[in-house]
Design a protein around this motif. Structure first.
Motif, PDB file in Angstrom:
ATOM      1  N   GLY A   1      47.856  72.638  47.642  1.00 16.11           N
ATOM      2  CA  GLY A   1      47.683  73.333  46.375  1.00 16.11           C
ATOM      3  C   GLY A   1      47.295  74.779  46.538  1.00 16.11           C
ATOM      4  N   PRO A   2      47.786  75.642  45.670  1.00 16.52           N
ATOM      5  CA  PRO A   2      47.424  77.054  45.726  1.00 16.52           C
ATOM      6  C   PRO A   2      46.036  77.278  45.168  1.00 16.52           C
ATOM      7  CG  PRO A   2      48.809  76.660  43.825  1.00 16.52           C
ATOM      8  CD  PRO A   2      48.712  75.348  44.574  1.00 16.52           C
ATOM      9  N   LEU A   3      45.526  78.474  45.352  1.00 18.56           N
ATOM     10  CA  LEU A   3      44.255  78.834  44.747  1.00 18.56           C
ATOM     11  C   LEU A   3      44.399  78.827  43.237  1.00 18.56           C
ATOM     12  CD1 LEU A   3      43.212  81.729  47.108  1.00 18.56           C
ATOM     13  CD2 LEU A   3      41.952  79.621  46.772  1.00 18.56           C
TER      14      LEU A   3
ATOM     15  N   ASP B   1      41.634  72.215  52.140  1.00 16.40           N
ATOM     16  CA  ASP B   1      41.229  71.946  50.758  1.00 16.40           C
ATOM     17  C   ASP B   1      39.740  72.206  50.565  1.00 16.40           C
ATOM     18  OD1 ASP B   1      43.808  71.285  50.196  1.00 16.40           O
ATOM     19  OD2 ASP B   1      43.507  69.118  50.339  1.00 16.40           O
ATOM     20  N   GLU B   2      38.933  71.812  51.560  1.00 16.14           N
ATOM     21  CA  GLU B   2      37.495  72.092  51.468  1.00 16.14           C
ATOM     22  C   GLU B   2      37.236  73.591  51.538  1.00 16.14           C
ATOM     23  OE1 GLU B   2      34.875  69.372  53.858  1.00 16.14           O
ATOM     24  OE2 GLU B   2      36.815  68.572  54.494  1.00 16.14           O
ATOM     25  N   ALA B   3      37.987  74.278  52.400  1.00 15.49           N
ATOM     26  CA  ALA B   3      37.839  75.732  52.488  1.00 15.49           C
ATOM     27  C   ALA B   3      38.201  76.383  51.155  1.00 15.49           C
ATOM     28  CB  ALA B   3      38.726  76.285  53.603  1.00 15.49           C
ATOM     29  N   GLU B   4      39.291  75.928  50.555  1.00 14.67           N
ATOM     30  CA  GLU B   4      39.716  76.503  49.272  1.00 14.67           C
ATOM     31  C   GLU B   4      38.637  76.334  48.206  1.00 14.67           C
ATOM     32  OE1 GLU B   4      43.316  76.293  45.993  1.00 14.67           O
ATOM     33  OE2 GLU B   4      43.190  74.749  47.532  1.00 14.67           O
ATOM     34  N   SER B   5      38.034  75.149  48.157  1.00 16.07           N
ATOM     35  CA  SER B   5      37.015  74.917  47.129  1.00 16.07           C
ATOM     36  C   SER B   5      35.851  75.887  47.296  1.00 16.07           C
ATOM     37  CB  SER B   5      36.514  73.468  47.192  1.00 16.07           C
ATOM     38  OG  SER B   5      35.756  73.237  48.361  1.00 16.07           O
TER      39      SER B   5
END
Length: 883
Positions: free
Chosen positions: A856-858, A627-631
């Motif tokens: 969650g997706p991008l 999740d942190e990577a996605e953000s």
């Protein structure tokens, strides 16, 4: 002042429907236009009030004549409005301060006033901030008022928003005077094109009919006799502002001023109520502009009372100062100031402004009839910014200086020098979109330049082409130019050109030619005594020699030396870039990456900062923090795609790895098999190996073992030579490669693969973990499984640790390991692998007990970028060759 809003039911309905559509996720740009005084601002005020009553969010920014030469003036006004009225938008914008300082320095962030971001980066950051702050079930209304006074950057933002807004909950309402942007205007053609966009709503405002005009006059002055109302209606010709002013004057004085000078008469009548100090202050305010800061007024006229002008109906309170009730009032008051007096007041205001208000000072000096002094202020400001390492700020001021010289015939002799300065500084700031027209125009005339200037222009032009993704064109030009010059040419620009040729050859995978060009660049830099060119050459050589000999220690020392040289030269930009490259090869230590991030922030370099943040996301993903990577990918990915398109494939690979980690294979396929795969940048050897590795992971997840082995082979070839990026591609995929070979019945190939890998401790904990897990997979024993699990834990790399546990259950019948693996993988959002571990556990007779995980997706913005709608429907064709 107006009790009733009349005559605009149809356009109110249009805008109301647009807001309803936006609330459902389909936004638009609304162009509201008409003549001066027709009621554009009043209409938008009415829409804003109704939207607020329904709980909607509203942003407001205004253009003004005194800021027409200042980049992003109306957008900066919006952000200041948000600070007071929409704190959610302000906070979202502040989170992007490194980019949005290009709009207004007061938003904060490192690097001092101004910002260095390229325009598309700024535009995307603005829209992302608005999208982030928007309420889920409501549209956001953003009004940009009086855009006929806006600068080019703000108009370019409107065009950019028109391409993005269709999938946002946003209505961007833009008002302008159509008589100011007619066929003779430089904006006419682009505005005509903008109106044709299907996501742009056109809202022309016409004059009021006799009935509506009469109702408006009576709303302003209910006691007017019928014959006076009729005269107001006739003489105003249905222009709402003139109706209001005429009716108000008639009600107060009993006399009717003649037309067409009614606005000027209004100003003069109201100024007549003022004492001498009030009239002097009115002149000061009119020369200061449509809005004037209260502190500036106090500094210019300490004893004056602005309230007198408010009581006279000329000004109204506005945030931290005052604003003319209507732009026509300010224009009329300004026209009434005698020219000599006007010039003196412009000079006085320029002298009173703060030193960091460079553009405003220049505007007032220019209007005072002193364009040479205005140019000097801009040039001095640009020089100070360069000396402080604030290349983005310097670029903004260089562009302002160039625009001034283009407007003023007397500055025409300076144009050539100013154009060159702008090209050099924009290139140094990596502001490619603004650089493009300038450098292409200069290149078209390069045959008239002396040799050294030609070389310098070629160096800058080839850099521009390469970083914006035109790789083949950049390479062709550099090769031709280096062949023409011959190796004896010694100058800083010739050295940089040769070194750049070396770097492009390295990106292409032609390491031998890269080495020849880079060594030539280093020799030329030394011969010319150019320290900056020498640092650039050494930086490139560190990469190239590492690619050839695989000596990681030597590469680390070379990068460290290059960073020290950058610091010594005061080149924060170069230092940040070197730290980025060092971080890529230092074993994935977050502390090293974060050091690079701090330097990039000091350098005011959003592009390098974005690279470091994406690298940080890569590391966090491996550490089990998707999740942190996605953000980070969502936040900084667009900055790379727009600001440095040659690195766009890196973002695609990183996002694909995120999806593969989570087990969302279709999302990964959309990235890896979409249109981006066919770009020049993606075909570079630098990216192609890692792109292929990600395809190998995808094939492995789908049990396509032959495809997995084929796609992972280029990574094996790269690290066999010793050159390894510690995170993306390379040996981190060797466990999957070994597994695919074994499942294909090729154990000898798997053993040969492992024999060719250098020993442990060579690169990073991630490398050691990958090697240990691959060896366990090749020779599954309890001891090798323990070693693999310990290495994965030390990295730390939980996904690989979970895979080890899954294989331990599958190959050694270890029920406890399979159960722990299922829980571990579920806990980091790796749902597909967690399910496989559960299947293994069930086969062994165990029961899984894993917590529910939501992965969650991008964001939808990422889908749109890659040609897919958020529902998964393709909006652009996919290239062939992907399964």
């Amino acid at each position: 002042m107006v009790a009733t809003f009349v005559g605009r039911a149809e356009v109110l309905g249009q805008l109301g429907r647009a807001l309803a559509d936006a609330a459902a996720g389909t936004g638009c740009v609304a162009l509201v236009y008409g003549e001066a005084g027709i009621g554009k601002t009043r209409l938008c005020q009415q829409v804003q009030e109704e939207h607020r009553r329904r709980g909607g969010q509203v942003l407001l920014g205004r253009g003004s004549p005194e800021e027409s030469a200042i980049a992003y003036g109306a957008i900066a006004d919006t952000l200041r409005f948000a600070r007071r009225a929409e704190p959610g938008v302000w906070q979202a914008a502040r989170a992007r301060a490194g980019v949005l300082r290009a709009v207004t320095p007061e938003i904060g962030g490192a690097g001092g006033p101004g910002g260095g971001a390229d325009r598309p980066l700024v535009f995307e950051a603005l829209l992302e901030a608005v999208e982030e702050a928007a309420h889920g079930d409501q549209a956001l209304l953003w009004v940009l008022d009086d855009m006929h006074w806006a600068d080019d950057a703000t108009w370019h933002f409107v065009g950019y928003a028109a391409r993005r807004v269709a999938e946002m909950s946003l209505v961007l309402a833009v008002t302008y005077r159509d008589e100011e942007i007619g066929p003779a205007s430089s904006r006419w053609a682009s505005l005509v094109q903008l109106k044709r966009d299907r996501h742009v709503l056109t809202v022309p405002l016409r004059r009021l009919g006799a009935g509506d005009a009469g109702r408006l006059a009576r709303a302003v002055a209910p006691g007017l006799p019928g014959e006076v109302v009729a005269e107001v209606v006739e003489r105003s010709a249905g222009t709402p502002l003139l109706i209001e002013e005429l009716a108000g004057l008639a009600a107060r004085s009993g006399a009717y001023p003649p037309l067409p000078d009614v606005v000027q008469a209004t100003v003069r009548e109201r100024a007549g109520r003022l004492g001498p100090a009030g009239r002097d202050l009115l002149e000061v305010a009119a020369v200061a502009g449509l809005s004037v800061d209260a502190r500036l007024l106090r500094a210019l006229r300490p004893g004056a009372a602005p309230g007198e002008l408010v009581d006279a109906g000329l000004l109204e309170p506005d945030r931290d100062g005052f604003r003319f009730r209507h732009p026509l009032l300010q224009e009329s008051a300004y026209a009434d100031v005698p020219p000599s007096r006007r010039s003196a007041l412009h000079q006085e205001i320029a002298a009173s402004l703060a030193k960091d208000s460079v553009e405003r000072i220049a505007v007032h000096l220019d209007r005072a009839g002193q364009p040479e002094a205005a140019l000097a202020v801009l040039e001095e400001g640009a020089q100070r910014a360069q000396e402080a390492g604030e290349m983005g700020r310097a670029a903004t001021l260089c562009l302002a200086a160039l625009a001034l010289a283009r407007r003023r015939d007397g500055l025409a002799p300076r144009l050539a020098d100013l154009e060159w300065q702008a090209i050099e500084v924009l290139s140094a700031a990596w502001r490619w979109s603004e650089l493009d027209p300038l450098i292409r125009d200069a290149w078209s005339r390069s045959g008239t330049l002396r040799l050294e200037k030609q070389i310098a222009l070629m160096s800058l032009f080839s850099s521009h082409l390469f970083w914006t993704g035109a790789v083949a064109e950049a390479w062709s030009l550099i090769e031709a130019e280096l062949a023409r010059l011959g190796p004896a040419q010694a100058s800083g620009h010739a050295a940089t050109l040769a070194s750049r040729g070396g770097m492009i050859a390295w990106f292409r995978g032609d390491n031998e030619r890269a080495l020849r060009y880079a060594e030539r660049g280093l020799a030329a830099a030394r011969a010319a005594g150019d320290a900056a060119a020498e640092q650039y050459a050494r930086h490139g050589l560190a990469h190239i020699r590492y690619a050839i000999d695989g000596n990681r220690q030597a590469a680390a020392e070379a990068f460290s030396e290059s960073a020290a040289s950058g610091r010594a030269l005061g080149n924060k930009f170069g230092e940040a870039w070197t730290l980025l490259d060092a971080s890529c090869h230092n074993g994935g230590a977050l502390s090293h990456v974060e050091s690079g991030i701090r330097v990039a922030e000091q350098a005011g370099s959003p592009t390098i900062l974005a690279e470091l943040q994406v690298l940080r996301g890569d590391i966090l993903l491996l550490r089990g923090r998707p999740d942190e990577a996605e953000s980070l990918f969502v936040r900084f990915g667009p900055e790379l795609r727009f600001g440095e398109p040659v690195y766009a494939p890196w973002v695609d690979i990183s996002e694909a790895m995120l999806h593969l980690h989570r087990g969302d294979l279709e999302a990964a396929r959309r990235l890896l098999c979409g249109p981006a795969a066919a770009t020049e940048a993606a075909q570079l050897d630098y990216h192609a190996v890692d792109w292929s590795a990600a395809l190998g992971w995808l094939a492995w997840e789908e049990n396509r073992w032959a495809d997995a082995a084929t796609h992972l082979e280029p990574s094996a070839q790269r690290w066999r030579s010793g050159e390894v990026h510690a995170l993306v591609g390379g040996p981190v995929f060797v466990p999957l490669h070994v597994d695919a070979l074994l499942r294909l019945g090729r154990p000898a190939d798997a053993a040969a693969l492992l024999e060719q890998i250098p020993g442990g401790g060579q690169l990073s904990p991630f490398y050691d973990a990958a090697l240990a897990v691959a060896r366990f997979r090749a020779e599954p024993t309890a001891a090798s499984a323990d070693q693999a699990a310990a290495a994965a834990l030390a990295a730390p790399w939980p996904w690989l640790g979970g895979l080890t546990g899954r294989w331990r259950g599958e190959l050694l019948g270890d029920q406890a390991a399979a159960k722990d693996a299922a829980a571990l993988l579920a806990g980091i959002g790796a749902d597909r692998q967690a399910q496989r571990a559960e299947q293994t556990l069930r086969r062994l007779g165990g029961r899984p007990a894993r917590p529910g995980v939501s992965a969650g997706p991008l964001t939808a913005a990422r889908w749109r970028w890659h040609g897919w709608s958020p529902t998964g429907c393709r909006t652009r064709p996919s290239p062939g060759g992907c399964t």
